[in-house]
Design a protein around this motif. Sequence first.
Motif, mmCIF file in Angstrom:
data_model
loop_
_atom_site.group_PDB
_atom_site.id
_atom_site.type_symbol
_atom_site.label_atom_id
_atom_site.label_comp_id
_atom_site.label_asym_id
_atom_site.label_seq_id
_atom_site.Cartn_x
_atom_site.Cartn_y
_atom_site.Cartn_z
ATOM 1 N N SER A 72 0.211 -5.381 -10.797
ATOM 2 C CA SER A 72 -0.350 -6.487 -10.017
ATOM 3 C C SER A 72 0.760 -7.380 -9.492
ATOM 4 C CB SER A 72 -1.320 -7.314 -10.870
ATOM 5 O OG SER A 72 -0.639 -7.918 -11.954
ATOM 6 N N VAL A 84 -3.264 -9.766 -6.908
ATOM 7 C CA VAL A 84 -3.843 -8.543 -6.347
ATOM 8 C C VAL A 84 -3.427 -7.369 -7.227
ATOM 9 C CG1 VAL A 84 -3.932 -6.995 -4.356
ATOM 10 C CG2 VAL A 84 -3.761 -9.476 -4.008
ATOM 11 N N ASP A 85 -4.398 -6.538 -7.621
ATOM 12 C CA ASP A 85 -4.111 -5.323 -8.388
ATOM 13 C C ASP A 85 -3.781 -4.185 -7.424
ATOM 14 O OD1 ASP A 85 -4.602 -6.496 -10.893
ATOM 15 O OD2 ASP A 85 -6.764 -6.174 -10.663
ATOM 16 N N PHE A 86 -2.799 -3.367 -7.819
ATOM 17 C CA PHE A 86 -2.358 -2.270 -6.956
ATOM 18 C C PHE A 86 -2.445 -0.931 -7.676
ATOM 19 C CE2 PHE A 86 -0.466 -5.906 -4.869
ATOM 20 C CZ PHE A 86 -0.617 -5.607 -3.522
ATOM 21 N N SER A 128 -3.644 -1.781 -2.491
ATOM 22 C CA SER A 128 -4.527 -2.619 -3.300
ATOM 23 C C SER A 128 -5.694 -1.797 -3.841
ATOM 24 C CB SER A 128 -5.046 -3.804 -2.483
ATOM 25 O OG SER A 128 -5.699 -3.362 -1.301
ATOM 26 N N VAL A 132 -8.907 -7.241 -0.020
ATOM 27 C CA VAL A 132 -8.651 -8.656 -0.280
ATOM 28 C C VAL A 132 -9.222 -9.474 0.881
ATOM 29 C CG1 VAL A 132 -6.846 -10.392 -0.528
ATOM 30 C CG2 VAL A 132 -6.587 -8.151 -1.620
ATOM 31 N N ASP A 140 -7.180 -4.192 3.344
ATOM 32 C CA ASP A 140 -6.425 -3.397 2.379
ATOM 33 C C ASP A 140 -4.975 -3.863 2.455
ATOM 34 O OD1 ASP A 140 -8.498 -1.705 1.443
ATOM 35 O OD2 ASP A 140 -8.325 -0.475 3.257
ATOM 36 N N VAL A 141 -4.321 -3.920 1.296
ATOM 37 C CA VAL A 141 -2.935 -4.396 1.251
ATOM 38 C C VAL A 141 -2.020 -3.245 0.842
ATOM 39 C CG1 VAL A 141 -1.357 -6.132 0.346
ATOM 40 C CG2 VAL A 141 -3.811 -6.654 0.545
ATOM 41 N N ALA A 181 4.410 -6.728 2.346
ATOM 42 C CA ALA A 181 2.988 -6.511 2.077
ATOM 43 C C ALA A 181 2.251 -6.546 3.411
ATOM 44 C CB ALA A 181 2.449 -7.572 1.130
ATOM 45 N N PHE A 183 -1.176 -6.323 5.460
ATOM 46 C CA PHE A 183 -2.624 -6.507 5.348
ATOM 47 C C PHE A 183 -3.288 -5.829 6.544
ATOM 48 C CE2 PHE A 183 -0.825 -9.600 2.625
ATOM 49 C CZ PHE A 183 -1.789 -10.059 1.741
#
Length: 303
Positions: A72, A84-86, A128, A132, A140-141, A181, A183
Amino acid sequence: RKKAPHRSFIKSNLQEYYKVNIFKSSKFVSRSLIGAVGLSASAMAFLGVPEVAKAADIWRGSDYLHTIMPTSLDFQGAGGVGVVDFKSLPIGPGNTDTIVQRQEDCIFGGLGGSCTIPIEMVELSLMSVAPVEVNNIFYDVFVTEGPNSTGTMTINHEFPDNGTPEPEGTFTSILNVFFEAKFVDVNDPNNMFSVFSEDIFGGPKVFEAFGEWSHEPVPGSVIVQGAPGTVVGDNTADQDANCHSQGPGCLVGQDSEGNPVGDFFIVGQVIHETPQGDTHTVDPAKTPEPSTVMMSSHYNVSF
């Protein structure tokens, strides 16, 4: 007529005789064999002669890693985004999503030794776990590495070489990770924007890790073969490879001067953490089925 000696007396004297003479004989055999022709490890162990513990050095190379949970990143409110969890977004070979180069050979100087070498993250590919929300739009990240994501690794050779994937030592690392990152709107891929670690944190995220390593890979690991160096310490081994053995398997070999030298593979899971609580957890990248394909003009990748 003389009385025959008691059976217990004969037994005790025979024991003393054999104890003394067998000891003398074994010392003679040990001195003769060791001095004249040397002994194998098994013969030395049988005769009680201590064998010097082996601690092979390590060629420079690359570590092929796969991201697992928990991983994360806290964006600290940038764009209204927090933690944010990845998950992994593999780029290959196998399920590799992260590649870290060990950029110098590691010389231990014997069992119990250590070395500190420069490292660099040259590939990172995460996505991600869930979209988000930013300003009522879901994104999506995607996280990738930035340039100059460098650091150091200290490798300790605590345990003798064992010829298996069991640990032969531990390591610690510090890695300054620059990243982008991106988005991407889940409903309109053309609608996207990027943020950079420098924009959010004013620089890189500093990840520290501790783990175990072995000269031999766990079964199913991604294997990237390449040429070894000439002499350990000359830093000429194939940088992209994680296996520099010239025979089958990634076995400890020797350099041109006869120094034992092998490779480096992490054992089990390794958690990279920042002081702020960000995490990046990895284990060895795996391959679905054993086969070999040519990936470039100078190394092979097994997967």
